[in-house]
Design a protein around this motif. Structure first.
Motif, PDB file in Angstrom:
ATOM      1  N   PRO A 271      20.552 -28.243   8.189  1.00  5.16           N
ATOM      2  CA  PRO A 271      21.686 -28.588   7.422  1.00  5.16           C
ATOM      3  C   PRO A 271      23.285 -28.675   8.114  1.00  5.16           C
ATOM      4  CG  PRO A 271      20.805 -26.666   6.613  1.00  5.16           C
ATOM      5  CD  PRO A 271      20.077 -27.075   7.509  1.00  5.16           C
ATOM      6  N   TRP A 272      23.246 -27.676   9.095  1.00  4.78           N
ATOM      7  CA  TRP A 272      24.583 -27.644   9.822  1.00  4.78           C
ATOM      8  C   TRP A 272      24.731 -28.730  10.669  1.00  4.78           C
ATOM      9  CZ3 TRP A 272      27.143 -24.615   6.899  1.00  4.78           C
ATOM     10  CH2 TRP A 272      26.652 -23.722   6.383  1.00  4.78           C
TER      11      TRP A 272
ATOM     12  N   GLN B  51      22.447 -35.741  -0.974  1.00  4.78           N
ATOM     13  CA  GLN B  51      22.601 -34.511   0.308  1.00  4.78           C
ATOM     14  C   GLN B  51      23.059 -35.198   1.557  1.00  4.78           C
ATOM     15  OE1 GLN B  51      18.876 -32.359   0.457  1.00  4.78           O
ATOM     16  NE2 GLN B  51      19.528 -30.885  -0.974  1.00  4.78           N
TER      17      GLN B  51
ATOM     18  N   ARG C 177      26.198 -33.941   3.453  1.00  2.52           N
ATOM     19  CA  ARG C 177      26.487 -33.389   4.719  1.00  2.52           C
ATOM     20  C   ARG C 177      26.995 -34.187   6.008  1.00  2.52           C
ATOM     21  NH1 ARG C 177      20.155 -30.691   4.373  1.00  2.52           N
ATOM     22  NH2 ARG C 177      20.929 -29.148   2.701  1.00  2.52           N
TER      23      ARG C 177
ATOM     24  N   GLY D 250      24.014 -31.772   9.654  1.00  2.25           N
ATOM     25  CA  GLY D 250      24.015 -32.803   8.953  1.00  2.25           C
ATOM     26  C   GLY D 250      22.799 -33.661   8.435  1.00  2.25           C
TER      27      GLY D 250
ATOM     28  N   ALA E  25      30.640 -33.114   5.717  1.00  3.53           N
ATOM     29  CA  ALA E  25      30.802 -31.708   5.523  1.00  3.53           C
ATOM     30  C   ALA E  25      31.515 -31.129   6.759  1.00  3.53           C
ATOM     31  CB  ALA E  25      29.813 -30.878   5.186  1.00  3.53           C
TER      32      ALA E  25
ATOM     33  N   LYS F 264      19.342 -38.300   8.897  1.00  6.94           N
ATOM     34  CA  LYS F 264      20.767 -37.622   9.351  1.00  6.94           C
ATOM     35  C   LYS F 264      21.703 -39.212   9.091  1.00  6.94           C
ATOM     36  CE  LYS F 264      23.541 -35.647  12.966  1.00  6.94           C
ATOM     37  NZ  LYS F 264      23.680 -34.651  14.139  1.00  6.94           N
TER      38      LYS F 264
END
Length: 113
Positions: free
Chosen positions: A4-5, A99, A103, A7, A106, A21
């Motif tokens: 998740p970091w 999501q 992401r 994306g 983010a 992604k």
């Protein structure tokens, strides 16, 4: 496994996990596919719950392609798509699409990850 970091979002196609992604190229394809004036407008539609099945499918396809998948929307007509906490089905696919959008834009946590 999706990071998740970075994306990434895990999307399942007929029970098989794939990493999705929204890369810059995938975002450009998404804008062209949806004919949206901006990605901010698309994100606002999701936040307000005004997204369509076409929006969800376009996001899933763009994310999968950004993750290296070589298919297209036509390849998913008879495929069960899952993601998020809801599992397979339309709700899980919508969660995964949301999501992906979240992401993609983010910022990493302070201090890096």
């Amino acid at each position: 496994m999706a990071n998740p970091w970075a994306g990434e979002v895990e999307v399942t196609l007929d029970g098989v996990a794939h990493v999705a992604k929204l890369t810059l190229g995938a975002l450009a394809e998404l804008e062209a596919e949806l004919g949206e004036g901006s990605l901010v407008a698309l994100a606002e539609r999701f936040e307000a719950g005004r997204f369509s099945g076409r929006d969800v499918l376009a996001l899933i396809v763009a994310g999968l392609r950004g993750g290296g998948w070589r298919g297209g929307a036509g390849d998913l007509i008879a495929v069960e798509i899952g993601g998020g906490t809801a599992g397979p089905g339309p709700v899980g696919a919508a969660q995964a699409a949301a999501q992906l959008l979240a992401r993609a834009f983010a910022l990493p946590p302070a201090g890096g990850a």
